[in-house]
Design an enzyme around this catalytic site. Structure first.
Site, short mmCIF file in Angstrom:
data_model
loop_
_atom_site.label_atom_id
_atom_site.label_comp_id
_atom_site.label_asym_id
_atom_site.label_seq_id
_atom_site.Cartn_x
_atom_site.Cartn_y
_atom_site.Cartn_z
N PHE A 155 0.81 -1.22 0.00
CA PHE A 155 0.00 0.00 0.00
C PHE A 155 0.84 1.28 0.00
O PHE A 155 0.37 2.34 -0.39
CB PHE A 155 -0.93 0.03 1.24
CG PHE A 155 -0.21 0.43 2.51
CD1 PHE A 155 0.01 1.77 2.80
CD2 PHE A 155 0.26 -0.52 3.39
CE1 PHE A 155 0.69 2.14 3.96
CE2 PHE A 155 0.93 -0.16 4.55
CZ PHE A 155 1.16 1.18 4.83
N LYS A 179 -1.52 -7.07 -9.04
CA LYS A 179 -2.49 -7.18 -7.93
C LYS A 179 -2.07 -6.10 -6.94
O LYS A 179 -1.15 -6.27 -6.17
CB LYS A 179 -2.35 -8.58 -7.29
CG LYS A 179 -3.59 -9.11 -6.59
CD LYS A 179 -4.07 -8.29 -5.41
CE LYS A 179 -3.29 -8.46 -4.15
NZ LYS A 179 -3.71 -7.49 -3.11
N CYS A 287 9.72 1.40 3.31
CA CYS A 287 10.61 0.26 3.62
C CYS A 287 12.02 0.74 3.87
O CYS A 287 12.83 0.05 4.47
CB CYS A 287 10.60 -0.73 2.48
SG CYS A 287 11.32 -0.07 0.97
P1 NAD Z 1 1.53 -6.67 3.03
O1 NAD Z 1 2.55 -7.75 3.08
O2 NAD Z 1 0.45 -6.67 4.04
O3 NAD Z 1 0.78 -6.70 1.60
C1 NAD Z 1 1.49 -6.71 0.39
C2 NAD Z 1 0.67 -7.43 -0.67
O4 NAD Z 1 0.48 -8.79 -0.26
C3 NAD Z 1 -0.73 -6.82 -0.84
O5 NAD Z 1 -1.04 -6.78 -2.21
C4 NAD Z 1 -1.62 -7.78 -0.08
O6 NAD Z 1 -2.92 -7.85 -0.61
C5 NAD Z 1 -0.92 -9.11 -0.21
N1 NAD Z 1 -1.15 -10.00 0.93
C6 NAD Z 1 -1.33 -9.62 2.23
N2 NAD Z 1 -1.50 -10.71 3.00
C7 NAD Z 1 -1.42 -11.79 2.19
C8 NAD Z 1 -1.51 -13.20 2.41
N3 NAD Z 1 -1.72 -13.71 3.62
N4 NAD Z 1 -1.36 -14.02 1.35
C9 NAD Z 1 -1.14 -13.52 0.12
N5 NAD Z 1 -1.05 -12.20 -0.15
C10 NAD Z 1 -1.18 -11.34 0.87
O7 NAD Z 1 2.33 -5.29 3.01
P2 NAD Z 1 1.74 -3.81 3.12
O8 NAD Z 1 1.29 -3.58 4.52
O9 NAD Z 1 0.80 -3.55 2.01
O10 NAD Z 1 3.05 -2.95 2.83
C11 NAD Z 1 3.97 -2.57 3.80
C12 NAD Z 1 5.15 -3.51 3.83
O11 NAD Z 1 5.80 -3.53 2.56
C13 NAD Z 1 6.22 -3.07 4.82
O12 NAD Z 1 6.71 -4.19 5.49
C14 NAD Z 1 7.30 -2.45 3.93
O13 NAD Z 1 8.59 -2.44 4.49
C15 NAD Z 1 7.21 -3.33 2.74
N6 NAD Z 1 7.78 -2.68 1.57
C16 NAD Z 1 8.97 -3.15 1.12
C17 NAD Z 1 9.59 -2.53 0.05
C18 NAD Z 1 10.91 -3.03 -0.47
O14 NAD Z 1 11.30 -2.61 -1.54
N7 NAD Z 1 11.62 -3.88 0.24
C19 NAD Z 1 8.97 -1.43 -0.58
C20 NAD Z 1 7.74 -1.00 -0.09
C21 NAD Z 1 7.15 -1.63 0.99
#
Ligand code: NAD
Length: 503
Positions: A155, A179, A287
């Site tokens: 997000f 997605k 992140c």
């Molecule tokens: P999230 O892991 O909750 O969700 C990411 C994606 O995974 C979404 O599209 C979500 O719908 C999907 N998802 C969530 N739960 C799932 C499940 N159980 N099974 C399958 N798919 C699932 O992450 P978020 O809260 O949207 O984003 C924040 C996180 O992303 C933070 O930890 C941040 O550090 C990380 N992030 C990392 C980078 C990087 O480049 N390393 C960049 C941006 C954000």
């Protein structure tokens, strides 16, 4: 309070057009600045996802056959549209993520950088060529697209991350199924319209909105060749394991716990100013946000915390409609609750609360998910708040006696996305950059995110798999190599050969 029944229902974007969801399931999309429900996002079924994959397969055949010149024309059109319509997109990002306008514009700018890199695909796709490797044989290599690839996005960057994950994938001839996070679907749908207007054939770019059901179908479907995932570490690990078990190439980017080491010889004023933006910008939902200040030596720690104390107290939190605010709300009620629990827990564990942002005063929109800047000192490595990524404006100070101790702690942390050092010493910097075990490293740079033409990615549990986002490795991730040995004989072969030729 508005309910989901009263708000606009969004669609998917499949086969070059908006497609209504058929699952009957909708997720609530909130405006984090007010706490209002602003839309219902359809949560697709596995069957709807399969249909999108089918159309993506057809579209990919047509797209792959286009010349590089034609492909670049479409990518350039997309780049121009993204740039010319960035003001509209800023409003969308602010509405659904709560970011300030300046920050939303900044992420679009970084997204444009990755499209710029995608425009260099013809150069990056060039293969090798060797003449007369033996017996009048010439050898050469080419890079072919993988077919249908999927991007699963978080997000916190509704534009930059999806664009960075997918532009090169499209440019080198793949079809992409995005997605997006169900919390910020508007931006992805807007981007879809731009690709269509840019002239991308139908099916080459799709947005399938949804949750775990869509993700699981993408991870298991045999027609999806690669998965690019960005999100939290635990889900990144799950995506990596499930995707690779199903024979896919997976690059899964996870969370970060990014340290700023402050040496006694550093300009502490400058380091504290750098810390402010890097630590609290975007309500710390990056992140690559700095979460942990690590001053070296008690004297440095005392001075640094005292300077920081004054600066952090001056920060302003509020809605993006107020151009004076430094950062906005966190994304959801749950996210706010998580950060509050982390703060409360760390106080119970013995951390010193220097600045308490748990109950910020916001003149308007008090139903939004606001947290003021919080600073906790004397945090120790055994505390939960140090071990975990905290995705909200609670930042910590861990005091260390020496640079060796700082490096040792950073290296022992499970996460290894980014790290930076503030120092005036070349020797300290050299030791730090060579010994630190983190993917993206800064020296007197607040957030060491590489520019678009360098590879982006952390180490340890901040990234699973070998692929990168941005940078030349993106091309390698989204293509497969073919090596061709070619001979056009003037004479016929006189006899068969049953052994490898020797010189
Ligand atoms: P999230 O892991 O909750 O969700 C990411 C994606 O995974 C979404 O599209 C979500 O719908 C999907 N998802 C969530 N739960 C799932 C499940 N159980 N099974 C399958 N798919 C699932 O992450 P978020 O809260 O949207 O984003 C924040 C996180 O992303 C933070 O930890 C941040 O550090 C990380 N992030 C990392 C980078 C990087 O480049 N390393 C960049 C941006 C954000």
């Amino acid at each position: 309070m508005t309910t989901i029944q009263e708000v606009q229902k969004l669609s998917h974007f499949i086969g070059g057009k908006k497609v209504e969801g058929t699952s009957g399931r909708f997720g609530e999309v909130f405006n984090p600045s007010t706490g209002e429900v602003i839309a219902g996002v359809p949560l697709a079924t596995a069957e709807e996802t399969k249909q999108a994959i089918e159309l993506a397969k057809k579209g990919q055949v047509e797209w792959q056959a286009k010349s590089l010149a034609k492909k670049m024309e479409v990518v350039l059109n997309f780049r121009n549209l993204l740039y010319s319509r960035q003001d509209e997109l800023v409003d969308i990002v602010c509405l659904e993520s709560g970011k300030t306008k300046a920050d939303a514009l900044g992420e679009i700018t970084r997204g444009l950088e990755s499209v710029d890199l995608a425009l260099s695909a013809p150069h990056l796709l060039k293969g090798e060529y060797s003449v007369n490797v033996g017996g009048n044989i010439n050898a050469f290599s080419t890079k072919s697209p993988l077919g249908v690839v999927a991007a699963i996005a978080p997000f916190n960057f509704p534009v930059m991350v999806p664009v960075a994950m997918t532009s090169m994938a499209v440019a080198v001839g793949n079809s992409v199924i995005l997605k997006p996070s169900e919390k910020v679907p508007h931006s992805a749908l807007f981007i879809s319209e731009l690709w269509a207007e840019a002239g991308l054939p139908e099916g080459v770019w799709s947005v399938v909105n949804g949750d775990k059901e869509v993700v699981d179908e993408l991870l298991k479907n045999e027609d999806v060749s690669a998965i690019s995932f960005v999100g939290s570490t635990r889900i990144a690990e799950y995506v990596y394991q499930t995707g690779t078990q199903h024979g896919k190439r997976v690059a899964a980017f996870g969370g970060g716990k990014n340290h700023m080491i402050i040496m006694p010889d550093a300009d502490l004023e400058q380091a504290a100013t750098a810390f402010l933006g890097a630590a609290y910008g975007a309500a710390s939902q990056r992140c690559m946000a700095i979460s942990t200040a690590m001053p070296v030596g008690e004297e440095t720690a005392e001075k640094f915390v005292s300077i920081l104390n004054e600066k952090v107290r001056a920060l302003k939190v509020g809605p993006y409609t107020d151009e004076q605010v430094d950062f906005g709300p966190v994304i959801s009620k749950e996210a706010k609750q998580n950060v509050l629990s982390e703060i409360n827990n760390s106080i119970e564990e013995g951390a010193s609360l220097v600045i308490d942002g748990r109950n910020p005063e916001i003149c308007e929109s008090s139903e939004g998910y606001y947290l003021g800047p919080t600073l906790l000192d004397n945090v120790t490595p055994d505390m939960k708040i140090y071990k975990e990524e905290v995705f909200g404006p609670a930042r910590i100070v861990v005091r260390v006696p020496s640079l060796e101790d700082a490096i040792d702690l950073v290296n022992k942390h499970e996460l290894g996305n980014g790290v930076t050092i503030y120092t005036n010493s070349g020797a300290a910097s050299r030791k730090f950059t060579s010994e630190i075990e983190v993917g993206m490293v800064g020296v007197n740079v607040p957030i060491p995110i590489p520019v678009g033409y360098y590879n982006f990615g952390g180490w340890k549990s901040s990234k699973f798999g070998e692929g990168h986002m941005f940078g030349p490795d993106t091309v390698r991730f989204f293509t497969k190599n073919k090596t061709i040995s070619e001979r056009w004989p003037e004479d016929q072969l006189e006899q068969a050969s049953f052994s490898f030729p020797s010189n």
